[in-house]
Scaffold this motif. Sequence first.
Motif, PDB file in Angstrom:
ATOM      1  N   UNK A 262      42.413  76.599  42.108  1.00 28.41           N
ATOM      2  CA  UNK A 262      43.273  75.773  42.952  1.00 28.41           C
ATOM      3  C   UNK A 262      43.135  76.074  44.430  1.00 28.41           C
ATOM      4  N   UNK A 263      42.339  77.074  44.762  1.00 21.34           N
ATOM      5  CA  UNK A 263      42.128  77.454  46.166  1.00 21.34           C
ATOM      6  C   UNK A 263      40.643  77.321  46.464  1.00 21.34           C
ATOM      7  N   UNK A 264      40.273  76.288  47.207  1.00 23.69           N
ATOM      8  CA  UNK A 264      38.863  76.068  47.491  1.00 23.69           C
ATOM      9  C   UNK A 264      38.696  75.450  48.874  1.00 23.69           C
ATOM     10  N   UNK A 265      37.607  75.823  49.507  1.00 25.48           N
ATOM     11  CA  UNK A 265      37.263  75.300  50.831  1.00 25.48           C
ATOM     12  C   UNK A 265      35.773  75.505  51.019  1.00 25.48           C
ATOM     13  N   UNK A 266      35.194  74.812  51.975  1.00 24.70           N
ATOM     14  CA  UNK A 266      33.753  74.941  52.213  1.00 24.70           C
ATOM     15  C   UNK A 266      33.387  76.355  52.683  1.00 24.70           C
ATOM     16  N   UNK A 267      34.119  76.976  53.638  1.00 25.73           N
ATOM     17  CA  UNK A 267      33.782  78.361  54.019  1.00 25.73           C
ATOM     18  C   UNK A 267      33.868  79.336  52.840  1.00 25.73           C
ATOM     19  N   UNK A 268      34.892  79.185  52.005  1.00 26.60           N
ATOM     20  CA  UNK A 268      35.023  80.059  50.833  1.00 26.60           C
ATOM     21  C   UNK A 268      33.862  79.851  49.874  1.00 26.60           C
ATOM     22  N   UNK A 269      33.466  78.617  49.672  1.00 29.46           N
ATOM     23  CA  UNK A 269      32.345  78.289  48.792  1.00 29.46           C
ATOM     24  C   UNK A 269      31.049  78.879  49.326  1.00 29.46           C
ATOM     25  N   UNK A 270      30.805  78.750  50.629  1.00 30.60           N
ATOM     26  CA  UNK A 270      29.587  79.296  51.219  1.00 30.60           C
ATOM     27  C   UNK A 270      29.567  80.819  51.139  1.00 30.60           C
ATOM     28  N   UNK A 271      30.707  81.443  51.344  1.00 27.13           N
ATOM     29  CA  UNK A 271      30.773  82.906  51.217  1.00 27.13           C
ATOM     30  C   UNK A 271      30.436  83.339  49.794  1.00 27.13           C
ATOM     31  N   UNK A 272      30.869  82.569  48.844  1.00 29.93           N
ATOM     32  CA  UNK A 272      30.566  82.851  47.440  1.00 29.93           C
ATOM     33  C   UNK A 272      29.068  82.729  47.169  1.00 29.93           C
ATOM     34  N   UNK A 273      28.445  81.693  47.704  1.00 32.28           N
ATOM     35  CA  UNK A 273      27.008  81.507  47.512  1.00 32.28           C
ATOM     36  C   UNK A 273      26.206  82.630  48.163  1.00 32.28           C
ATOM     37  N   UNK A 274      26.635  83.063  49.339  1.00 30.42           N
ATOM     38  CA  UNK A 274      25.948  84.164  50.019  1.00 30.42           C
ATOM     39  C   UNK A 274      26.047  85.432  49.181  1.00 30.42           C
ATOM     40  N   UNK A 275      27.237  85.701  48.619  1.00 30.05           N
ATOM     41  CA  UNK A 275      27.406  86.895  47.784  1.00 30.05           C
ATOM     42  C   UNK A 275      26.504  86.825  46.557  1.00 30.05           C
ATOM     43  N   UNK A 276      26.448  85.673  45.911  1.00 32.37           N
ATOM     44  CA  UNK A 276      25.571  85.523  44.743  1.00 32.37           C
ATOM     45  C   UNK A 276      24.108  85.725  45.105  1.00 32.37           C
ATOM     46  N   UNK A 277      23.702  85.206  46.268  1.00 34.20           N
ATOM     47  CA  UNK A 277      22.310  85.362  46.704  1.00 34.20           C
ATOM     48  C   UNK A 277      21.982  86.826  46.935  1.00 34.20           C
TER      49      UNK A 277
END
Length: 400
Positions: A262-277
């Motif tokens: 229920x908590x989502x935003x583009x900056x949060x999503x990008x931070x998640x992708x960077x962590x996965x990478x």
Amino acid sequence: MAPVDYTICGLAVVIFASWCINWLLHIFAIVYGKWRLSHKLPPYVAEELPAVSILKPLVGVDPHLYENLETFFKMKYPQYELLFCVQDEMDAALMIVQSLIQKYPKVDAKLFIGKWKKIGINPKINNMILGYDAAKHDLILISDSGLKMGEDTLLDMVLLMTEKTGLVHQLPYICDRKGFSSHIEKVFFGTQHAKMYLCANGLGINCTTGMSCLFRKEVLEEAGGMTHLGQYLAEDYMMAQAFVDRGWKVRISSQAAQQNSGMYSIPHFHARLIRWTKLRISTVPSTIVMEPIFQCMFLGGMASWAVSYLFDWTALVFFLIHILVWFLGDYILIKVIQRGPLPFSKFEFVVGWLMNELVSPYLIFQAHWNPAVTWRSQKYRIRWGGITEEIKPPPTKPED
């Protein structure tokens, strides 16, 4: 006639070959996804289905947590237990879990406080270790708090757990939610991520997410159990690799994992992708080379130069056609995974797709620029092979 530079010619051939291989993978992802995600449940006898222990590691509360957790109480499966694991007794998730346990008294559900036992660096493993130790059944499902479970999803995963299968996991996807940032996430998980995930699993390459995976506890114990996984942040990859190394099959479920945070935003999503990478780079170093090569814009630019050098084609025209066909392939792929109408217009898909493709090289660069991983307010350093150590802040000097 100018002499041939064999070095440049060879480079152009390699780039063009990579471009051709990419299109074979693109087609393979669509075909394999259509086959894998359209399977119907085979005949079964309910009384013969094995019982399952479900681990739910929880940290904090988001607006969809109650809705997500309630779906696990309403599953159509004959016998399972729910093991909710929180870090400490002050976590607000406790109240939601307790209210659901009272609402569904017939469901076997228990609560565990993870702070009383620490076995490694991974906070998720530490959080759920008590629940894991208390699990009554050999089949265990680890399911993240942000997932919404279908009534027959557990049944689908268990039926795929055949005699030679040790682990069944779900393709990550996104529930239909409102807001453009949710659309951005859905487009990513239905195109870039889905292509990589489906191709890897279809070709037998270890690519497993820990957000929803069903596995045999006895096999994991042979590999060192949760104690062994606690030294890694990419515990999902390491767990799947342990099964592969012991000759067990790892299979993908017929239903995608429905992320419903229920908590989502583009900056949060990008931070998640960077962590996965960052995790992929340290755990599987070959991704350093492979991931940038198979990005739409980067590969298209290189291939445009290659075909102009090899065949004297117009680079700009080739590049535009490349983007158009890639876009159409991705649209077909997300439709396959959605298994129904998309919750946004074609124009919104175009905007979301372009944004994801254009920002991907930057996110990969960011992952290389700062390799430290921040997760749950803690910072970690990952060594080659995935072993992780916590980066602790320097001690503060006492005032005079």
